[in-house]
Design an enzyme around this catalytic site. Sequence first.
Site, PDB file in Angstrom:
ATOM      1  N   GLU A 266       0.856  -1.193   0.000  1.00  0.00           N
ATOM      2  CA  GLU A 266       0.000   0.000   0.000  1.00  0.00           C
ATOM      3  C   GLU A 266       0.883   1.230   0.000  1.00  0.00           C
ATOM      4  O   GLU A 266       1.874   1.292   0.742  1.00  0.00           O
ATOM      5  CB  GLU A 266      -0.896   0.066   1.244  1.00  0.00           C
ATOM      6  CG  GLU A 266      -2.010  -0.943   1.323  1.00  0.00           C
ATOM      7  CD  GLU A 266      -2.856  -0.739   2.579  1.00  0.00           C
ATOM      8  OE1 GLU A 266      -2.715   0.322   3.234  1.00  0.00           O
ATOM      9  OE2 GLU A 266      -3.655  -1.636   2.905  1.00  0.00           O
ATOM     10  N   GLU A 322     -13.851   5.596   0.123  1.00  0.00           N
ATOM     11  CA  GLU A 322     -14.756   4.655   0.791  1.00  0.00           C
ATOM     12  C   GLU A 322     -15.426   5.336   1.978  1.00  0.00           C
ATOM     13  O   GLU A 322     -14.798   5.577   3.007  1.00  0.00           O
ATOM     14  CB  GLU A 322     -13.977   3.420   1.236  1.00  0.00           C
ATOM     15  CG  GLU A 322     -13.343   2.659   0.077  1.00  0.00           C
ATOM     16  CD  GLU A 322     -12.395   1.568   0.557  1.00  0.00           C
ATOM     17  OE1 GLU A 322     -12.870   0.562   1.123  1.00  0.00           O
ATOM     18  OE2 GLU A 322     -11.160   1.744   0.380  1.00  0.00           O
ATOM     19  N   LYS A 325     -15.543   3.909   5.916  1.00  0.00           N
ATOM     20  CA  LYS A 325     -14.371   3.687   6.762  1.00  0.00           C
ATOM     21  C   LYS A 325     -14.423   4.633   7.948  1.00  0.00           C
ATOM     22  O   LYS A 325     -14.796   5.804   7.815  1.00  0.00           O
ATOM     23  CB  LYS A 325     -13.082   3.911   5.960  1.00  0.00           C
ATOM     24  CG  LYS A 325     -12.849   2.886   4.853  1.00  0.00           C
ATOM     25  CD  LYS A 325     -11.460   2.987   4.279  1.00  0.00           C
ATOM     26  CE  LYS A 325     -10.431   2.471   5.265  1.00  0.00           C
ATOM     27  NZ  LYS A 325      -9.072   2.443   4.693  1.00  0.00           N
TER      28      LYS A 325
END
Length: 465
Positions: A266, A322, A325
């Site tokens: 990531e 998103e 989250k």
Amino acid sequence: MKLFTHFLFFLLVSVTCAAAFSAKVGVNYGTLGNNLPKPMKSVELIETLKAKRVKLYNPDPHILKALNGTNIQVSIMVPNEIISNISANQTMADEWVRNNLVAYYPHTLIRYLLVGNEILSFTGDADKKVWHDLVPAIIKIQFALKSFGILKVKVGTTMAMDVLESSFPPSNGTFRSDIAVPVIKPLLQFLNKMKSFFFVDCYPYFAWSQSYKTVSLDYALFKGGVEYTDPVSGLTYTNMLDQMLDAVHFAMKKVGFPDTRIWIAETGWPNGGDIDQIGANVYNAATYNRNLVKKLNAKPAVGTPAMPGAILPTFIFALYNENQKGGQGTERHWGLLYPNGSNMYPIDLTGQTPESDYPPLPTPHNNEPYKGKIWCVLAKGANMTLLSDAITYACGQGNGTCAAIQPGGKCYKPNLLLLHASYAFSAYWAKFRSQGATCFFNGLAVQTSKNPSHGSCNFPSVTLS
């Protein structure tokens, strides 16, 4: 004729392999949103980004089916909560592989199984037991793959940068003493033996935002003009990502595994966030990710100062913003795409599009810390069915937090539930922000610099200076 046909076949295979080898950048496909496109549409969007790899945080059957027949290489995560069970039970490992990989392989190009996500970052007593179950679970997953005759899928796990006890200067990179010998060393032994990768989540944004007074933003964004020389190794750094990766490299070297390959599981930069979060904007996100892609797709590969020429496969976080989250606002703003599928900013993950072909980016307005008051208020369009429980939670966390909206209080308006909600959220956040509280409340709350106080009703606030 036959010789010519063989030559054409060899040429085609060579070109195909070279293309696959040079495609280093993929994308993390998270699904914590209630407004995201269907998997089939998402796969189409991944292809428009020219991503050749995708990492999934769970073995979602709908996504795996949508990836069937594409040329996108897939990495799947084995959930943290089943690591201990798998470590003690080969049958469970076999079943997990059968149900979540064999059912789709080889038509879906699954190439990596990542057992757990940042498991060594959790430090509770129960979590520490899982630390010691990690490598045994990885070994059992590997054995399950072999028993099914699957030899092209490699196994690993993802680590956050907090596995390091020291990371500065890079040559001083050292794994934490509580995990170096009992967990990291056997993990690296396995990865080396199986020719797999050390998957690391590496975010210069967090390193910079916590040290913005002493670390140049240009250094974090690969913009050049800033250098740092490690006083021990003598290596010179021009960007923060290289510095962080080399700290991991030197840590691996200290435990005897300097040649273990690194995969950036990531990385990225937030395109937005809360008012009190510095540098989270579209300009910086586009600059970081475009420069990252350019670096990773350079030919020949540039690697890092301590790993010159190393190929660094990478997943950019993330495909979408998103909205479900939790945590601070940046958690919901890492997407290359809006949930409607449109680009947050244009980007080509092959790095072939010249910067001059992109339209101008919006001017950043939060590269300096915000100064002033901030309130936490009810979000526009919030789900009213969740409001009563949220208010009860906010008011139940400390004596006097919501006294002003109780009968007889200065802000008591029995017919204005929305006002009570905003007061409760602001009061809670002002009281507990220093202890890590966020202004979110499952999507019901947002930060604002506009004072919601009225009349004699003064809303608590957080003051940044």
